[in-house]
Design an enzyme around this catalytic site. Structure first.
Site, PDB file in Angstrom:
ATOM      1  N   LYS A  74       0.809  -1.224   0.000  1.00  0.00           N
ATOM      2  CA  LYS A  74       0.000   0.000   0.000  1.00  0.00           C
ATOM      3  C   LYS A  74       0.844   1.278   0.000  1.00  0.00           C
ATOM      4  O   LYS A  74       0.462   2.274  -0.610  1.00  0.00           O
ATOM      5  CB  LYS A  74      -0.948   0.011   1.208  1.00  0.00           C
ATOM      6  CG  LYS A  74      -2.084  -0.997   1.090  1.00  0.00           C
ATOM      7  CD  LYS A  74      -3.059  -0.834   2.245  1.00  0.00           C
ATOM      8  CE  LYS A  74      -4.143  -1.898   2.184  1.00  0.00           C
ATOM      9  NZ  LYS A  74      -5.147  -1.726   3.257  1.00  0.00           N
ATOM     10  N   ASP A 111     -10.136   2.670   2.620  1.00  0.00           N
ATOM     11  CA  ASP A 111     -10.261   1.924   3.880  1.00  0.00           C
ATOM     12  C   ASP A 111     -11.029   2.723   4.943  1.00  0.00           C
ATOM     13  O   ASP A 111     -11.903   2.187   5.622  1.00  0.00           O
ATOM     14  CB  ASP A 111      -8.873   1.563   4.436  1.00  0.00           C
ATOM     15  CG  ASP A 111      -8.210   0.458   3.640  1.00  0.00           C
ATOM     16  OD1 ASP A 111      -8.924  -0.392   3.085  1.00  0.00           O
ATOM     17  OD2 ASP A 111      -6.962   0.439   3.591  1.00  0.00           O
ATOM     18  N   ALA A 137      -1.253   1.968  16.165  1.00  0.00           N
ATOM     19  CA  ALA A 137      -0.756   3.164  15.479  1.00  0.00           C
ATOM     20  C   ALA A 137       0.068   2.767  14.257  1.00  0.00           C
ATOM     21  O   ALA A 137       1.024   3.445  13.884  1.00  0.00           O
ATOM     22  CB  ALA A 137       0.074   4.014  16.437  1.00  0.00           C
ATOM     23  N   ALA A 140      -2.622   0.422   9.302  1.00  0.00           N
ATOM     24  CA  ALA A 140      -4.077   0.249   9.247  1.00  0.00           C
ATOM     25  C   ALA A 140      -4.791   1.411   9.928  1.00  0.00           C
ATOM     26  O   ALA A 140      -5.803   1.914   9.429  1.00  0.00           O
ATOM     27  CB  ALA A 140      -4.472  -1.080   9.903  1.00  0.00           C
ATOM     28  N   ARG A 161       1.069   0.234  21.904  1.00  0.00           N
ATOM     29  CA  ARG A 161       2.122  -0.397  22.698  1.00  0.00           C
ATOM     30  C   ARG A 161       3.381   0.475  22.675  1.00  0.00           C
ATOM     31  O   ARG A 161       3.979   0.740  23.706  1.00  0.00           O
ATOM     32  CB  ARG A 161       2.392  -1.775  22.070  1.00  0.00           C
ATOM     33  CG  ARG A 161       3.203  -2.722  22.853  1.00  0.00           C
ATOM     34  CD  ARG A 161       3.156  -4.082  22.209  1.00  0.00           C
ATOM     35  NE  ARG A 161       3.559  -4.072  20.792  1.00  0.00           N
ATOM     36  CZ  ARG A 161       3.571  -5.136  20.011  1.00  0.00           C
ATOM     37  NH1 ARG A 161       3.196  -6.316  20.479  1.00  0.00           N
ATOM     38  NH2 ARG A 161       3.940  -5.059  18.769  1.00  0.00           N
ATOM     39  N   THR A 162       3.745   0.921  21.486  1.00  0.00           N
ATOM     40  CA  THR A 162       4.878   1.835  21.345  1.00  0.00           C
ATOM     41  C   THR A 162       4.312   3.250  21.359  1.00  0.00           C
ATOM     42  O   THR A 162       3.781   3.734  20.358  1.00  0.00           O
ATOM     43  CB  THR A 162       5.627   1.567  20.016  1.00  0.00           C
ATOM     44  OG1 THR A 162       5.809   0.150  19.880  1.00  0.00           O
ATOM     45  CG2 THR A 162       6.966   2.271  19.963  1.00  0.00           C
ATOM     46  N   TYR A 226     -11.569  -9.645  11.216  1.00  0.00           N
ATOM     47  CA  TYR A 226     -12.803 -10.429  11.251  1.00  0.00           C
ATOM     48  C   TYR A 226     -12.443 -11.904  11.189  1.00  0.00           C
ATOM     49  O   TYR A 226     -11.314 -12.276  10.853  1.00  0.00           O
ATOM     50  CB  TYR A 226     -13.741 -10.059  10.086  1.00  0.00           C
ATOM     51  CG  TYR A 226     -13.180 -10.429   8.746  1.00  0.00           C
ATOM     52  CD1 TYR A 226     -12.422  -9.507   8.027  1.00  0.00           C
ATOM     53  CD2 TYR A 226     -13.369 -11.698   8.208  1.00  0.00           C
ATOM     54  CE1 TYR A 226     -11.877  -9.851   6.814  1.00  0.00           C
ATOM     55  CE2 TYR A 226     -12.824 -12.040   6.981  1.00  0.00           C
ATOM     56  CZ  TYR A 226     -12.086 -11.117   6.293  1.00  0.00           C
ATOM     57  OH  TYR A 226     -11.531 -11.459   5.099  1.00  0.00           O
TER      58      TYR A 226
HETATM   59  P1  ATR Z   1      -0.851  -2.723  10.106  1.00  0.00           P
HETATM   60  O1  ATR Z   1      -0.568  -2.377   8.683  1.00  0.00           O
HETATM   61  O2  ATR Z   1      -1.745  -3.917  10.297  1.00  0.00           O
HETATM   62  O3  ATR Z   1      -1.307  -1.557  10.895  1.00  0.00           O
HETATM   63  P2  ATR Z   1       1.684  -2.421  11.415  1.00  0.00           P
HETATM   64  O4  ATR Z   1       1.908  -1.111  10.724  1.00  0.00           O
HETATM   65  O5  ATR Z   1       2.807  -3.378  11.568  1.00  0.00           O
HETATM   66  O6  ATR Z   1       0.539  -3.241  10.693  1.00  0.00           O
HETATM   67  O7  ATR Z   1       1.050  -2.101  12.851  1.00  0.00           O
HETATM   68  C1  ATR Z   1       0.642  -3.105  13.723  1.00  0.00           C
HETATM   69  C2  ATR Z   1      -0.017  -2.466  14.930  1.00  0.00           C
HETATM   70  O8  ATR Z   1      -0.483  -3.504  15.830  1.00  0.00           O
HETATM   71  C3  ATR Z   1       0.906  -1.612  15.754  1.00  0.00           C
HETATM   72  O9  ATR Z   1       0.150  -0.579  16.362  1.00  0.00           O
HETATM   73  C4  ATR Z   1       1.418  -2.596  16.816  1.00  0.00           C
HETATM   74  O10 ATR Z   1       1.908  -1.984  17.988  1.00  0.00           O
HETATM   75  P3  ATR Z   1       3.456  -1.418  18.011  1.00  0.00           P
HETATM   76  O11 ATR Z   1       3.453  -0.188  17.184  1.00  0.00           O
HETATM   77  O12 ATR Z   1       3.721  -1.154  19.438  1.00  0.00           O
HETATM   78  O13 ATR Z   1       4.285  -2.525  17.424  1.00  0.00           O
HETATM   79  C5  ATR Z   1       0.143  -3.340  17.095  1.00  0.00           C
HETATM   80  N1  ATR Z   1       0.315  -4.684  17.696  1.00  0.00           N
HETATM   81  C6  ATR Z   1       0.735  -5.818  17.075  1.00  0.00           C
HETATM   82  N2  ATR Z   1       0.706  -6.865  17.916  1.00  0.00           N
HETATM   83  C7  ATR Z   1       0.244  -6.400  19.109  1.00  0.00           C
HETATM   84  C8  ATR Z   1      -0.016  -6.992  20.375  1.00  0.00           C
HETATM   85  N3  ATR Z   1       0.183  -8.304  20.593  1.00  0.00           N
HETATM   86  N4  ATR Z   1      -0.489  -6.204  21.374  1.00  0.00           N
HETATM   87  C9  ATR Z   1      -0.694  -4.874  21.166  1.00  0.00           C
HETATM   88  N5  ATR Z   1      -0.461  -4.265  19.979  1.00  0.00           N
HETATM   89  C10 ATR Z   1       0.001  -5.002  18.962  1.00  0.00           C
END
Ligand code: ATR
Length: 284
Positions: A74, A111, A137, A140, A161-162, A226
């Site tokens: 994307k 989206d 964050a 998506a 988380r971050t 989903y």
């Molecule tokens: P996407 O395109 O699906 O958004 P991404 O850019 O890799 O994928 O982002 C994944 C998101 O899911 C992030 O917000 C990630 O948190 P971090 O930024 O702290 O890594 C979050 N995430 C993934 N696994 C998680 C978990 N087990 N608990 C909480 N947050 C999670």
């Protein structure tokens, strides 16, 4: 359309991603085409990492009219587009390409509007004036923030988380509304009317660390993921007394409908398509 048009090949569309095998997009667009009597074909194309621009070029050179783009391309699609919609510009990612005559490429991101339409039109959620919490964050979440803020919530908090990523995202969208961000430890004092899970945690069967008492009375909870069974986030929401806990199947169909409308100039009905996919998921 004249009778002679039937001699021509149908207009070609596709979704590109890696992996792509489980994509429901070909099925969704085939149903839209049948319903609106549009003559087109829509396929799924597995693209090698590193081969995206070439694949788009080839598809256009062969007369292809448009593409959906999914993980992990994307951001590359955003960079490749010659022109972008305002919402795609903000999202930093493109999930819909229009391949114009002369080789120019227009990029959009459907989206966020797909999420908002599913929330408000299909599920009757009210966003205006409400307190919204968005979990995650990543890409998506970034993709849906502008359309969510356009609904004029009274406040939108991004928890991640971050924490730095949540702060950075909030700064990026601060001109569009009352948006702020931080780590999960910031949650607690304030109840929310609408909570949207945009983390990838559900994929791993996990749940972000959410405190009790996070949901206001009548709260609406939405998981952008989903599946056949309620996700861990939906189970948490139900246990916490949410008025509704729904998954992201409707968002998938609504974003597809928005792409289809952009390409064909006609808006398909989404309800029968969502119902059919739901029945399939449930093994009917
Ligand atoms: P996407 O395109 O699906 O958004 P991404 O850019 O890799 O994928 O982002 C994944 C998101 O899911 C992030 O917000 C990630 O948190 P971090 O930024 O702290 O890594 C979050 N995430 C993934 N696994 C998680 C978990 N087990 N608990 C909480 N947050 C999670």
């Amino acid at each position: 359309m004249s009778l002679l048009d039937f001699d021509k090949a149908p207009d070609a569309y596709a979704v590109m991603g890696n992996p792509i095998g489980h994509s429901k997009s070909p099925q969704i667009h085939a149903q839209f085409a049948a319903q609106t009597k549009q003559r087109l074909e829509y396929t799924a194309i597995l693209v090698d990492r590193g081969g995206f621009a070439q694949a788009v070029g080839n598809f256009g050179a062969n007369g292809g009219k448009g593409l959906n783009v999914t993980v992990p391309f994307k951001e590359e699609a955003w960079a490749l587009a010659d022109e972008r919609s305002a919402r795609a510009e903000r999202a930093g990612a493109v999930n819909t390409l229009m391949l114009r005559d002369g080789g120019r490429v227009y990029g959009d991101n459907t989206d966020g509007v797909g999420l908002v339409r599913d929330l408000t039109l299909n599920h009757g959620a009210v966003l205006a004036g409400k307190r919204i919490l968005v979990l995650g964050a990543g890409g998506a979440v970034r993709g849906v923030l502008a359309p969510l803020l356009a609904e004029a919530p009274c406040a939108l908090f991004i928890a991640n988380r971050t924490a730095e990523k949540a702060h950075a995202l909030a700064d990026l969208f601060a001109d569009l509304g009352a948006v702020s961000g931080g780590g999960y430890e910031r949650l607690g004092g304030q109840p929310y009317d609408v909570v949207i899970n945009g983390t990838a945690a559900s994929l791993a069967g996990e749940l972000p660390p959410l405190p009790d008492g996070l949901l206001a009375e009548g709260a609406f909870c939405y998981d952008m993921m989903y599946g056949a069974a309620p996700t861990p986030f939906m189970q948490w929401a139900t246990a916490q007394g949410a008025a509704q806990a729904v998954d992201g199947l409707g968002m998938l169909v609504e974003q597809a409908a928005e792409s289809f409308t952009l390409w064909r100039g006609v808006r398909p009905e989404t309800a029968p398509v969502i119902a059919k996919l739901r029945a399939q998921l449930n093994g009917a």
